[in-house]
Design a protein around this motif. Structure first.
Motif, short mmCIF file in Angstrom:
data_model
loop_
_atom_site.label_atom_id
_atom_site.label_comp_id
_atom_site.label_asym_id
_atom_site.label_seq_id
_atom_site.Cartn_x
_atom_site.Cartn_y
_atom_site.Cartn_z
N LYS A 264 0.80 -1.23 0.33
CA LYS A 264 0.15 -0.02 -0.18
C LYS A 264 1.12 1.26 -0.46
O LYS A 264 1.60 1.10 0.83
CB LYS A 264 -0.88 -0.20 1.11
N VAL A 265 0.65 2.28 -0.80
CA VAL A 265 1.55 3.86 -0.79
C VAL A 265 0.17 4.61 -1.10
O VAL A 265 -0.70 4.71 -1.46
CB VAL A 265 1.91 3.34 -1.90
N VAL A 266 0.59 5.88 -0.14
CA VAL A 266 -0.24 6.79 -0.06
C VAL A 266 0.04 8.15 -0.69
O VAL A 266 1.65 8.03 -0.75
CB VAL A 266 -0.13 6.84 1.68
N SER A 267 -0.40 8.33 -2.03
CA SER A 267 0.89 8.95 -3.01
C SER A 267 -0.77 10.42 -2.85
O SER A 267 -1.49 10.74 -3.17
CB SER A 267 -0.09 8.41 -3.96
N ASP A 268 0.65 11.71 -3.57
CA ASP A 268 -0.19 12.57 -3.77
C ASP A 268 -0.32 12.88 -4.95
O ASP A 268 1.06 12.30 -5.97
CB ASP A 268 1.31 14.03 -3.36
N LEU B 245 -0.57 16.01 -18.01
CA LEU B 245 0.14 15.52 -16.94
C LEU B 245 -0.28 15.29 -15.86
O LEU B 245 -0.46 16.64 -15.09
CB LEU B 245 1.33 16.35 -17.80
N TYR B 246 0.63 13.98 -15.72
CA TYR B 246 0.52 14.31 -14.27
C TYR B 246 1.46 13.43 -12.91
O TYR B 246 2.09 12.80 -13.77
CB TYR B 246 -0.67 13.03 -13.34
N LEU B 247 1.84 13.73 -12.17
CA LEU B 247 3.05 13.44 -11.20
C LEU B 247 2.63 13.03 -10.05
O LEU B 247 1.54 12.77 -9.18
CB LEU B 247 3.71 14.40 -11.42
N TYR B 248 3.01 11.13 -10.08
CA TYR B 248 2.64 10.64 -8.94
C TYR B 248 3.86 10.64 -7.29
O TYR B 248 4.69 10.26 -8.78
CB TYR B 248 2.10 9.17 -9.13
N VAL B 249 3.34 11.45 -6.51
CA VAL B 249 4.86 11.24 -5.74
C VAL B 249 4.45 10.28 -4.27
O VAL B 249 3.11 10.33 -4.01
CB VAL B 249 5.36 12.64 -5.36
N ASP B 250 4.85 9.57 -3.93
CA ASP B 250 5.17 9.01 -2.37
C ASP B 250 4.53 10.59 -1.36
O ASP B 250 5.55 11.11 -1.20
CB ASP B 250 5.95 8.23 -2.16
N LYS B 251 3.84 10.14 -0.81
CA LYS B 251 3.28 10.75 0.55
C LYS B 251 4.37 11.83 1.18
O LYS B 251 4.72 12.53 1.62
CB LYS B 251 2.39 11.04 1.10
N VAL C 260 2.37 1.85 -11.15
CA VAL C 260 2.83 3.15 -10.43
C VAL C 260 2.93 3.10 -8.88
O VAL C 260 3.82 3.53 -8.73
CB VAL C 260 1.48 3.79 -10.54
N MET C 261 2.36 1.97 -8.68
CA MET C 261 3.19 1.37 -7.17
C MET C 261 5.10 0.93 -7.19
O MET C 261 5.48 1.73 -6.09
CB MET C 261 2.88 0.73 -6.57
N GLN C 262 5.13 0.62 -8.00
CA GLN C 262 6.23 -0.13 -8.57
C GLN C 262 7.77 1.15 -8.49
O GLN C 262 8.32 1.63 -8.10
CB GLN C 262 7.03 -1.20 -9.98
N ALA C 263 7.13 1.79 -8.94
CA ALA C 263 7.90 3.34 -10.01
C ALA C 263 7.99 3.83 -8.33
O ALA C 263 8.72 4.73 -7.87
CB ALA C 263 7.14 4.33 -10.64
N LEU C 264 6.71 4.13 -7.73
CA LEU C 264 6.99 5.11 -6.86
C LEU C 264 8.23 4.19 -5.76
O LEU C 264 8.50 4.90 -5.04
CB LEU C 264 5.56 5.37 -6.41
N GLN C 265 8.03 2.79 -5.43
CA GLN C 265 9.09 2.02 -4.54
C GLN C 265 10.48 2.54 -5.15
O GLN C 265 11.31 2.27 -4.08
CB GLN C 265 8.60 1.07 -4.81
N GLU C 266 10.68 1.81 -6.19
CA GLU C 266 11.80 2.19 -7.18
C GLU C 266 12.67 3.69 -6.66
O GLU C 266 13.83 4.13 -6.87
CB GLU C 266 11.60 1.51 -8.15
N GLN C 267 11.87 4.86 -7.42
CA GLN C 267 12.13 6.06 -8.22
C GLN C 267 11.73 6.89 -7.42
O GLN C 267 12.41 8.07 -6.92
CB GLN C 267 12.28 6.15 -9.61
#
Length: 96
Positions: free
Chosen positions: A2-6, A16-22, A62-69
């Motif tokens: 689980k990831v909380v993302s802004d 054009l959207y940018l997801y980041v780990d909160k 999306v979750m994989q990218a948030l975790q890796e980068q």
């Protein structure tokens, strides 16, 4: 997982959207990408899970990218000439 993302929208392109780990915020987004993206406009904060469906992105990617980068960039949809012609035609339909 689980990831909380802004989620932020670019002021330069509304699709054009940018997801980041909160928790990390924008700290892992490269400076060059931030410059190209423009001043981010916060859209929402969302709990991402494997079961969650996203409109135009695969939640697992999306979750994989948030975790890796630390971020995921959702690009605008590709519009080819045929789709562009259909969109123009639809704007000419009478409204009523």
């Amino acid at each position: 997982m689980k990831v909380v993302s802004d989620i932020y929208r670019s002021p330069k392109d509304e699709e054009l959207y940018l997801y980041v780990d909160k928790q990390q915020g924008m700290e892992k987004v490269p400076e060059k990408l931030r410059a190209l993206f423009g001043k981010p406009v916060h859209v929402t904060t969302m709990l991402l899970t494997a079961e969650r469906k996203l409109a135009r992105a695969d939640v697992d990617r999306v979750m994989q990218a948030l975790q890796e980068q630390g971020y995921y960039l959702q690009m605008p949809p590709v519009v080819d000439d045929e789709m562009r012609a259909i969109a123009v035609q639809n704007t000419k339909l009478p409204r009523g």
